[in-house]
Every structure is written in C-alpha cells, then in structure tokens.
Design a protein around this motif. Structure first.
Motif, PDB file in Angstrom:
ATOM      1  N   LEU A   1      82.285 -12.014   7.508  1.00 33.23           N
ATOM      2  CA  LEU A   1      81.167 -11.409   6.771  1.00 33.23           C
ATOM      3  C   LEU A   1      80.409 -12.466   5.980  1.00 33.23           C
ATOM      4  N   ALA A   2      81.151 -13.338   5.309  1.00 32.44           N
ATOM      5  CA  ALA A   2      80.500 -14.390   4.530  1.00 32.44           C
ATOM      6  C   ALA A   2      79.715 -15.330   5.438  1.00 32.44           C
ATOM      7  N   LEU A   3      80.295 -15.705   6.577  1.00 32.45           N
ATOM      8  CA  LEU A   3      79.627 -16.632   7.491  1.00 32.45           C
ATOM      9  C   LEU A   3      78.392 -16.025   8.127  1.00 32.45           C
ATOM     10  N   ALA A   4      78.374 -14.700   8.294  1.00 30.13           N
ATOM     11  CA  ALA A   4      77.194 -14.047   8.844  1.00 30.13           C
ATOM     12  C   ALA A   4      76.027 -14.053   7.864  1.00 30.13           C
TER      13      ALA A   4
ATOM     14  N   LEU B   1      80.530 -19.079  14.477  1.00 31.13           N
ATOM     15  CA  LEU B   1      79.835 -19.341  13.218  1.00 31.13           C
ATOM     16  C   LEU B   1      80.454 -20.487  12.422  1.00 31.13           C
ATOM     17  N   LEU B   2      81.798 -20.567  12.394  1.00 29.95           N
ATOM     18  CA  LEU B   2      82.423 -21.580  11.543  1.00 29.95           C
ATOM     19  C   LEU B   2      82.098 -23.010  11.967  1.00 29.95           C
ATOM     20  N   PRO B   3      82.166 -23.366  13.267  1.00 32.62           N
ATOM     21  CA  PRO B   3      81.792 -24.740  13.633  1.00 32.62           C
ATOM     22  C   PRO B   3      80.357 -25.083  13.261  1.00 32.62           C
ATOM     23  N   ARG B   4      79.480 -24.095  13.274  1.00 34.15           N
ATOM     24  CA  ARG B   4      78.085 -24.337  12.907  1.00 34.15           C
ATOM     25  C   ARG B   4      77.915 -24.536  11.411  1.00 34.15           C
TER      26      ARG B   4
ATOM     27  N   SER C   1      82.779 -29.032  14.137  1.00 33.71           N
ATOM     28  CA  SER C   1      83.822 -28.582  15.055  1.00 33.71           C
ATOM     29  C   SER C   1      85.224 -29.013  14.624  1.00 33.71           C
ATOM     30  N   SER C   2      85.388 -30.253  14.171  1.00 30.19           N
ATOM     31  CA  SER C   2      86.727 -30.735  13.843  1.00 30.19           C
ATOM     32  C   SER C   2      87.328 -29.951  12.689  1.00 30.19           C
ATOM     33  N   ARG C   3      86.530 -29.729  11.637  1.00 28.55           N
ATOM     34  CA  ARG C   3      87.033 -28.947  10.505  1.00 28.55           C
ATOM     35  C   ARG C   3      87.302 -27.507  10.928  1.00 28.55           C
TER      36      ARG C   3
ATOM     37  N   SER D   1      67.999 -19.241  15.017  1.00 30.54           N
ATOM     38  CA  SER D   1      67.779 -19.536  16.436  1.00 30.54           C
ATOM     39  C   SER D   1      68.041 -21.007  16.736  1.00 30.54           C
ATOM     40  N   SER D   2      67.799 -21.864  15.755  1.00 24.71           N
ATOM     41  CA  SER D   2      68.061 -23.290  15.972  1.00 24.71           C
ATOM     42  C   SER D   2      69.551 -23.577  16.098  1.00 24.71           C
ATOM     43  N   LEU D   3      70.378 -22.708  15.530  1.00 25.29           N
ATOM     44  CA  LEU D   3      71.820 -22.893  15.595  1.00 25.29           C
ATOM     45  C   LEU D   3      72.453 -22.206  16.799  1.00 25.29           C
TER      46      LEU D   3
END
Length: 267
Positions: free
Chosen positions: A120-123, A154-157, A161-163, A222-224
C-alpha cells in the motif's frame, strides 16, 4: 464500526485512515473493500487535490489478517481455488486504485508497514515515515513468496534491484532511518509531526494546477513502468496462491508465531 475514516483537515486535502488499530489495520476484507470504495469516491471528488493515507493506532497496516480475514464479496457457489483468485484480485485492485487516483497520494507511515501494508505504501506517490515506522516484505517469513500485490514490481523501482532482492529474500525489517537513506521514503520525521509533515506536502501540491499535477503523476509512473503492472501482479498472485494452496507453510508460520518458536517448513 467504520474501519475506514475520511477527514478534511485542510481545504483540498483528504485524510484516509485505516481504523482497526486492535488488529494493526490488517488487510481483512471488511477493511479493504471499503478502503477501495472510499479511494474511488475521493478520486472523483474534484474538491480534493491531494490525499493522505495513514493508520490508526501504532501501525500503518500489518498486511494479511491472520486472525480472521473475513469473506470476500460475490463468492457464493465458488470453490476454494476460485475464491482465492477473487480475493487476490480484490486486494490487487486496492493497490491499482491508489495508482489510478487523479490526486497524488501521500502515505503517512505511522508504524508497521508489513507485507501488503508495504505494498500500500509503495503504491502511493510519496511516502513519509514516522521515526518508529518500519517496513517488512513478510511473505517469505510465512513460508510463502515475498512477491504479492505488486511488491516485486514496485520495490526495485523504489530502492534498486539489489536492495529489493535483499529485503524480500531475507524478510528483515527496514527501519524508518534506513528507509529514508535508501529512498524507500522521502523522509522520516518525529512521530508527533507525521501528519503535519504530510499535510505540508499535500498543501503545496494543492497549490499547483490540477492538470499539471495529474499529468505529472501519470508521466512519472509511466516512466517507471517497463511493462504492465497488472500482468506482473497476476503473475505474482498466481505464484503466491500456488504456495498458499499447495503447502501448509502459512499455517506452520502462524502456529510457530503463536507458540513462540521458529517455524519448520516441510514443503
């Protein structure tokens, strides 16, 4: 009891509060259905220029309700696998509703944001955390996949990616201070300043032109978007359901937590 509260603390600003603090605002269907409906209504309220989402009590949202998730709507006559698919679709739609809102959404993370609560937070478009907030991709701790509700999209963005791999594969907690350092939140503030900080951002946004803000939100997302979020979430959901329905890992994790022992996953 109304599990979703709406206030208008300032002109142009709507505050949406998950209001089931005794269950840490977990994602039971009697909370998530009205949350989605409330967000859809606010999206079409042209007096609202920015939205703040937070949780009542000491948690933002603790993810899956492991006590009683309740009953999804419109499932009469369906078998368990189809009910599970419909339930996942319902929760997916909460995340997608936040993304589709006309107004920018600011998550004021006041405590635990676990599993679906992290999603929810990442959205949201902007995240501000209280000092005692923390974040966890909890699926892996429950013997499931950590991928759910768009999390692995959503999280890698948000943090790279590594984290994201490390956070999701270890199931560890991320403190508010670390979340600020790695870009998971834009900043962390004192607990008693959280809503004021969120309102400050919301009111600044509300000063700008409506189409300018709406189009900026759309183009940033959209850029992500390298591909389709909905298709990605469908893949995530199928993987989560496969593990949930074909193993006893979730039940083992729940029992181990109650018995204060480490889980022993057999599947």
């Amino acid at each position: 009891m109304n599990f979703v509260l709406v206030d208008r603390p300032h002109p142009g600003v709507a505050l949406v509060t998950l209001n089931r603090p005794e269950r840490r605002n977990a994602m039971a269907f009697d909370v998530m259905v009205p949350l989605r409906e409330t967000l859809e209504e606010i999206s079409h309220d042209n007096d609202v220029r920015a939205v703040v989402v937070t949780g009542a009590g000491a948690s933002f949202c603790s993810g899956a309700d492991q006590t009683s998730a309740g009953r999804p709507p419109h499932i009469d006559g369906l078998t368990r696998p189809t009910v599970a698919l419909r339930a996942m679709e319902l929760l997916d739609n909460v995340v997608l509703t936040i993304r589709r809102m006309h107004q920018p959404v600011i998550s004021a993370v006041n405590g635990a944001a676990i599993g679906g609560g992290l999603c929810l937070a990442l959205a949201s478009d902007i995240r501000i955390a209280a000092d005692d907030a923390y974040f966890r991709a909890a699926g892996i701790n429950n013997g499931l996949t950590a991928s759910e509700l768009g999390l692995s999209y959503l999280l890698p963005r948000a943090v790279g990616s590594s984290r994201a791999f490390e956070i999701m594969l270890t199931g560890r907690d991320v403190s508010a201070a670390e979340a600020e350092r790695i870009g998971l939140v834009s900043r962390c503030v004192a607990n008693d300043s959280l809503l004021d900080a969120a309102y400050e951002v919301a009111l600044r946004i509300a000063e700008f032109s409506r189409p300018g803000i709406e189009l900026t939100k759309r183009t940033l997302w959209s850029s992500l978007d390298a591909g389709s979020l909905e298709a990605h979430m469908n893949q995530e959901g199928l993987g989560q359901l496969l593990v949930r329905l074909m193993t006893n890992n979730f039940e083992e994790a729940t029992a181990a937590r109650k018995e204060k022992r480490n889980p022993s996953f057999k599947d």
